[in-house]
Design a protein around this motif. Sequence first.
Motif, PDB file in Angstrom:
ATOM      1  N   LYS A  90       0.839  -1.200   0.000  1.00 11.50           N
ATOM      2  CA  LYS A  90       0.000   0.000   0.000  1.00 11.50           C
ATOM      3  C   LYS A  90       0.872   1.246   0.000  1.00 11.50           C
ATOM      4  O   LYS A  90       1.929   1.290   0.614  1.00 11.50           O
ATOM      5  N   ASN A  91       0.393   2.248  -0.728  1.00 10.43           N
ATOM      6  CA  ASN A  91       1.024   3.564  -0.712  1.00 10.43           C
ATOM      7  C   ASN A  91      -0.081   4.621  -0.687  1.00 10.43           C
ATOM      8  O   ASN A  91      -1.258   4.296  -0.560  1.00 10.43           O
ATOM      9  N   ALA A  92       0.278   5.872  -0.815  1.00  8.93           N
ATOM     10  CA  ALA A  92      -0.687   6.966  -0.717  1.00  8.93           C
ATOM     11  C   ALA A  92      -1.774   6.897  -1.795  1.00  8.93           C
ATOM     12  O   ALA A  92      -2.889   7.363  -1.582  1.00  8.93           O
ATOM     13  N   ASP A  93      -1.452   6.297  -2.937  1.00 13.40           N
ATOM     14  CA  ASP A  93      -2.403   6.213  -4.051  1.00 13.40           C
ATOM     15  C   ASP A  93      -3.147   4.885  -4.118  1.00 13.40           C
ATOM     16  O   ASP A  93      -3.871   4.638  -5.073  1.00 13.40           O
ATOM     17  N   GLY A  94      -2.951   4.013  -3.167  1.00 14.78           N
ATOM     18  CA  GLY A  94      -3.582   2.687  -3.184  1.00 14.78           C
ATOM     19  C   GLY A  94      -2.539   1.606  -3.029  1.00 14.78           C
ATOM     20  O   GLY A  94      -2.242   1.171  -1.933  1.00 14.78           O
TER      21      GLY A  94
END
Length: 141
Positions: A90-94
Motif C-alpha cells: 500500500k502507498n498513498a495512491d492505493g
Amino acid sequence: MSIQQSDVLYTAVATAENGRDGRVATNDGKLDVVVNPPKEMGGSGEGTNPEQLFAAGYSACFQGALGVVARQEGADISGSTVTAEVGIGKNADGFGIIVKISAKIPNVSAATAKELIEKAHQVCPYSKATRGNITVDLDVA
C-alpha cells in the motif's frame, strides 16, 4: 525517449479474465496461466500472480541488457544470473510496487559487477519503462 509504431520489432499480446483472480493468456497460446492473489494478500496463492510475471520478465530483460553491456565492455559474464524481487504494498495512491535487482557475476570483481549492472540499468527496456515511477534497487550478490 519513445519509439514510433514503425520502429516496433515485436508486440506481445495477453488477455486477462477476472483480474488478479482469474486467467491470463497470450494470443499465440504460449502462455496460459491461472492467476490468484498470494496468500499474503488474501488469495489462495494457487496460481501465479502479476508480480511473479513482472519479476520473470524484468529479470530476463535485465540479464539481456547485462549481456549487451558486457560485450561492449569486453567483460566475461558467463555463469551470471539476475534475480528480480518485486514487492507490492500500500502507498498513498492505493498500491505500488518496488523492485530489487540482484546480479551474480562470478568472473568479474565486485567493482566491475557493480559498474556493469548500473550500465545495464540504463539500457534495459524494463528499467527505462519504470524509471522515475517505482523504486528499483540494484545489488551485486
